[in-house]
Design a protein around this motif. Structure first.
Motif, short mmCIF file in Angstrom:
data_model
loop_
_atom_site.label_atom_id
_atom_site.label_comp_id
_atom_site.label_asym_id
_atom_site.label_seq_id
_atom_site.Cartn_x
_atom_site.Cartn_y
_atom_site.Cartn_z
N THR A 30 6.25 -2.81 -16.31
CA THR A 30 7.08 -2.37 -17.43
C THR A 30 8.47 -1.95 -16.92
OG1 THR A 30 5.96 -0.25 -17.22
CG2 THR A 30 5.25 -1.67 -19.00
N LEU A 31 8.50 -1.32 -15.73
CA LEU A 31 9.79 -0.94 -15.15
C LEU A 31 10.62 -2.18 -14.83
CD1 LEU A 31 11.29 1.62 -14.15
CD2 LEU A 31 10.44 1.10 -11.89
N ALA A 32 9.96 -3.20 -14.28
CA ALA A 32 10.67 -4.45 -13.95
C ALA A 32 11.21 -5.10 -15.21
CB ALA A 32 9.72 -5.41 -13.22
N VAL A 48 19.70 -16.97 -10.74
CA VAL A 48 19.02 -17.16 -12.03
C VAL A 48 19.03 -15.86 -12.82
CG1 VAL A 48 16.82 -17.75 -13.09
CG2 VAL A 48 17.61 -19.01 -11.12
N ARG A 49 18.94 -14.73 -12.09
CA ARG A 49 18.96 -13.44 -12.79
C ARG A 49 20.29 -13.26 -13.52
NH1 ARG A 49 17.15 -8.31 -9.39
NH2 ARG A 49 15.33 -9.58 -9.05
N VAL A 50 21.40 -13.65 -12.83
CA VAL A 50 22.71 -13.53 -13.47
C VAL A 50 22.75 -14.40 -14.71
CG1 VAL A 50 25.14 -14.08 -13.16
CG2 VAL A 50 23.92 -12.92 -11.36
N LEU A 51 22.21 -15.62 -14.59
CA LEU A 51 22.20 -16.56 -15.70
C LEU A 51 21.41 -15.99 -16.86
CD1 LEU A 51 23.32 -19.41 -16.11
CD2 LEU A 51 21.05 -20.28 -15.58
N SER A 52 20.25 -15.37 -16.55
CA SER A 52 19.42 -14.82 -17.62
C SER A 52 20.14 -13.67 -18.29
CB SER A 52 18.07 -14.39 -17.07
OG SER A 52 18.23 -13.29 -16.23
N LEU A 69 15.15 -5.74 -16.05
CA LEU A 69 15.68 -7.08 -16.28
C LEU A 69 16.21 -7.25 -17.69
CD1 LEU A 69 13.14 -9.45 -14.50
CD2 LEU A 69 15.53 -9.16 -13.98
N GLY A 70 15.97 -6.26 -18.57
CA GLY A 70 16.48 -6.31 -19.93
C GLY A 70 15.61 -7.11 -20.88
N LEU A 71 14.32 -7.26 -20.56
CA LEU A 71 13.43 -8.00 -21.45
C LEU A 71 12.84 -7.05 -22.48
CD1 LEU A 71 11.51 -9.89 -18.65
CD2 LEU A 71 13.44 -10.73 -19.93
#
Lengths: 185, 167
Positions: free
Chosen positions: A81-83, A11-15, A87-89
């Motif tokens: 915040t690091l996470a 799912v991470r790849v998809l996001s 994740l690029g959010l």
């Protein structure tokens, strides 16, 4: 546990693809990992779920954590915040809401001595982390990661503001149709 | 004991007679009216009593010099079921005190992460490690059946009780 881990990677790849922040090195690493799984067992096909319906879009994802210890909330804010950055959010803001103090005044003694009391208080500190323009799948991944690593004695409230299309019956105002409404008595 | 009581009553009568003559009729009750809070404090004595860090600091130091012994979310604003957690905690502390007889070096720390109940204890190396492992497994099994949630015991052993100061 292993199945959930592979689904998280998938799912991470998809996001990442949805966000457009596809890092070639990371993609290659994910693909090599998946190919290793392909050799051992045919489970990787179920790890990435591709559905026809469009992903839910969130205008704002607000995570509010509350706890008794300010230092614990500080470190949790750094972690969250690091996470989000990894994740690029988009991190809109991470601020501290004013604390709330619950005070109790009780009698100090068991039997009499009304003039002598004891005061206790319970302090609740808050932290708010707001992410803007998040997709449903990345929100799910981020929230699962955040929730699994919540420290003890800390509670979390999540508010999601979704973006939806206006329903069809409201799209046009009634007076534009040219219908004459009968006056009500 | 009788002489100290007489001395305390005399002191109380001197103090109270300055404020209000009617209060000196209370000479026998030389307790709560004049003394400070007594909860969770070990009184300063001759200097022969050994005291751990947890016992040395008083309840008003919680959050400043001490941590919390029982960590759960039910005391936060907007959360409920605080009383149930307190009852569970009391039972768990008595259970640990009784199961590991004379082995506890310090207070038991209870943490709740979601459904998981984590009990952290510091023990003196009084029993053999195999006996410790058996007692850990026994308490985990019993408590998880009792509370219908996974229970984990994290144990650390020390050679002897860690003394912070003598009071």
């Amino acid at each position: 546990m292993a199945a959930s881990m592979t689904s998280v990677w998938g799912v991470r790849v998809l996001s990442k693809i949805i966000h457009g922040h596809l890092l070639p090195a990371a993609a290659v690493r994910h693909q090599t990992v998946r190919s290793r799984f392909l050799h051992t067992a045919p489970v990787s096909s179920s790890a990435v779920s591709v559905s026809e319906e469009p992903d839910v879009l969130y205008q704002r994802l607000s995570v509010r954590v509350k706890g008794h210890d300010k230092a614990v909330l500080d470190s949790y804010e750094f972690f969250a915040t690091l996470a989000a950055q990894e994740l690029g959010l988009n991190l809109q803001k991470a601020f501290e809401a004013p604390k709330h103090i619950d005070k109790l005044t009780l009698l100090k003694s068991v039997h009499i001595f009304k003039k002598h009391r004891v005061q206790y208080e319970m302090r609740t500190h808050y932290r708010c982390i707001q992410l803007s323009r998040v997709t449903g799948s990345s929100a799910r991944v981020y929230l699962e990661y955040i929730e699994r690593n919540l420290p003890e004695g800390v509670a979390m409230e999540v508010t999601k503001t979704a973006v939806e299309k206006i329903p069809e019956h409201i799209q046009k105002p009634l007076w534009d149709d040219g219908k004459q409404e009968t006056p009500s008595q | 004991m009788a002489t100290s009581l007489v001395r305390q009553t005399k002191l109380l009568s001197i103090v109270t007679s300055q404020f209000n003559s009617a209060a000196c009729f209370r000479n026998i009750h030389c307790t709560a009216a004049c003394l400070k809070n007594r909860a969770a404090r070990i009184r300063v004595g001759k200097g022969d009593k050994s005291v751990t860090y947890e016992q040395a600091y008083h309840p008003h130091d919680i959050g400043h010099r001490k941590g919390w012994l029982s960590q759960h979310t039910s005391n936060l604003q907007g959360e409920d079921e605080a009383a149930e957690r307190v009852v569970e905690d009391v039972f768990i502390r008595r259970f640990m005190y009784g199961t590991f007889h004379n082995c506890l070096a310090d207070e038991v720390v209870i943490k709740r992460r979601g459904n998981l109940l984590v009990i952290c204890a510091m023990m003196i190396q009084k029993l053999l490690p195999s006996k410790f492992y058996f007692l850990i497994g026994y308490s985990e099994e019993l408590l998880s059946h009792f509370y219908k949630c996974p229970v984990k015991i994290e144990m650390q052993t020390v050679e002897e009780k860690v003394v912070y100061k003598y009071l």
